[in-house]
Design a protein around this motif. Structure first.
Motif, short mmCIF file in Angstrom:
data_model
loop_
_atom_site.label_atom_id
_atom_site.label_comp_id
_atom_site.label_asym_id
_atom_site.label_seq_id
_atom_site.Cartn_x
_atom_site.Cartn_y
_atom_site.Cartn_z
N VAL C 64 0.85 -1.20 0.00
CA VAL C 64 0.00 0.00 0.00
C VAL C 64 0.88 1.25 0.00
O VAL C 64 0.63 2.22 -0.73
CB VAL C 64 -0.94 -0.01 1.23
N ILE C 65 1.93 1.23 0.81
CA ILE C 65 2.85 2.37 0.90
C ILE C 65 3.52 2.61 -0.46
O ILE C 65 3.61 3.75 -0.93
CB ILE C 65 3.92 2.09 1.99
N ASP C 67 2.43 1.66 -3.47
CA ASP C 67 1.45 2.13 -4.45
C ASP C 67 1.16 3.61 -4.25
O ASP C 67 1.03 4.37 -5.22
CB ASP C 67 0.14 1.33 -4.32
N GLU C 68 1.06 4.04 -2.99
CA GLU C 68 0.77 5.45 -2.75
C GLU C 68 1.92 6.33 -3.24
O GLU C 68 1.70 7.39 -3.83
CB GLU C 68 0.50 5.68 -1.26
N GLU C 71 1.73 6.73 -6.93
CA GLU C 71 0.68 7.65 -7.38
C GLU C 71 1.13 9.10 -7.24
O GLU C 71 0.74 9.95 -8.03
CB GLU C 71 -0.60 7.45 -6.56
N ARG C 72 1.93 9.38 -6.22
CA ARG C 72 2.33 10.76 -5.96
C ARG C 72 3.47 11.24 -6.84
O ARG C 72 3.58 12.44 -7.12
CB ARG C 72 2.77 10.92 -4.50
N TYR C 116 6.11 6.54 6.25
CA TYR C 116 4.92 5.70 6.34
C TYR C 116 5.25 4.35 6.97
O TYR C 116 4.51 3.86 7.82
CB TYR C 116 4.31 5.51 4.95
N ARG C 120 3.11 2.57 9.75
CA ARG C 120 2.06 1.72 9.22
C ARG C 120 2.43 0.26 9.07
O ARG C 120 1.56 -0.56 8.83
CB ARG C 120 1.63 2.24 7.83
N TRP C 149 3.03 14.40 5.45
CA TRP C 149 2.62 14.03 4.10
C TRP C 149 1.13 14.13 3.87
O TRP C 149 0.65 14.13 2.75
CB TRP C 149 3.07 12.59 3.79
#
Lengths: 152, 84, 152, 84
Positions: C64-65, C67-68, C71-72, C116, C120, C149
């Motif tokens: 998830v980290i 992928d995020e 995206e950024r 993250y 997380r 962030w």
């Protein structure tokens, strides 16, 4: 450790990282930046590159950059190796390694050093493309990136 | 005497990597030295007249047009740097 | 390339960096973060450490980290290797490598991933000191670092 | 049945790495499940009553006190994470 080398030999990234880490058990964060030669620049295919520098001034300029980083952040070690001469796409051009107890200082100092290096260190790149040779122009984003640090 | 050095695009335009120059009162500042060089005509005038960005280092430290020069100085002219 | 590994074997930093670089001549910037075990934490000498994790969730949380981050920022590759089990001071604990065409994206994404991960990813450290064993407490600076962030 | 898992300091306090638990309407949310566990008394009450920060993941994703639970869920309780 503060060490700066300008060399025509290829960079040995792993050896440099191991030398910086050494056996200092106070280092909690190691941030490394490697700048690599790309095969496309400003829309043209680049076959090779020559990197020229101002021997003597280069080492002094990099030492000033390293000292300034060490004043701003608590760093355990800084290592810069910059290659000059003939290079091909995928070759590492520059290596900056910063070690610190914690990651925020190491990240900030490594990026700071690269931003300054791009604006203050006397290196010039000449690219060879299908249309012939050309001097690389400074990117506006590199000038802007250095500006970020001035009031911090 | 002063040691003048040219790098990158400037070295190619001037077809010279550097030269020795007699020190004089006229070249007592970077601005004075530039005027002196430009008065030679081409290719100096085009390369150094300010239409293209030219940076200067005096004794291997970044300097500006008003930086004073002394006999024995090393003065380097070059385009914006593009290392890294 | 997006790849995540949780392993008890020591990290091979050089091999991982070479694998990320590969032969992609579009990569201009490679930023690597190595988190290392320090021998001092909260004022006490630490002799060794055990890193426990939640197998299954760990890999999902790291994905998830990653992928995020993708995206950024425009990234060419992201590699995370996290060690678990028994470790000693100076051992690398975590390696995050980010490749991009330009350095600003690579620096930002690498630091983002670490911030993250610290908040997380389900890892827990237990330290062994002269006074006995103790669970490591989360640093307030790590919680703050993640907060940076959220509104960017 | 629900699979409950404990990590880190919690695992040691409870002397358990996890347990299977019958699903019931009472454990239909994380909050309900926590209350049910705390009613057992010690060491559950001290470990889970909210004086220490306890995080929860449902089916391996971070969750909160109001997250709904269903039969078959995997619910993990753990202290703040300290990796990296």
């Amino acid at each position: 450790m503060k060490a700066i080398t300008v060399q025509s030999e290829p960079l040995d990234i792993a050896a440099e990282q191991n030398a910086v880490r050494g056996s200092d058990a106070g280092i909690g964060a190691l941030v490394s930046f490697v700048g690599l030669m790309r095969d496309i620049n400003d829309g043209a295919k680049v076959y090779r590159m020559t990197l020229e520098h101002y021997a003597g001034m280069t080492e002094k300029a990099l030492a000033v950059i390293v000292d300034e980083a060490c004043e701003r952040w608590p760093l355990a070690a800084v290592r810069i190796v910059h290659r000059v001469g003939e290079m091909q796409p995928t070759d590492p051009i520059v290596l900056v390694i910063v070690a610190s107890a914690h990651r925020s200082a190491a990240f900030a100092a490594c990026e700071f050093i690269m931003d300054y290096l791009k604006n203050r260190a006397p290196f010039w790149k000449k690219e060879y493309t299908a249309e012939g040779e050309r001097w690389v122009e400074q990117r506006a984003s590199d000038r802007d990136a250095e500006g970020r640090w001035i009031n911090r | 005497m002063m040691q003048i050095i040219y790098f990158g695009r400037l070295r190619e335009q001037l077809q010279s990597s550097g030269e020795k120059l007699e020190y004089s009162a006229k070249s007592g500042s970077v601005r004075g030295l530039l005027e002196q060089l430009c008065q030679r005509g081409e290719p100096w005038a085009s390369a150094l007249d300010g239409r293209a960005t030219v940076l200067v280092a005096v004794n291997q430290e970044m300097a500006g047009a008003e930086t004073a020069l002394a006999d024995g100085d090393e003065v380097a002219f070059f385009p914006p740097v593009t290392g890294g």
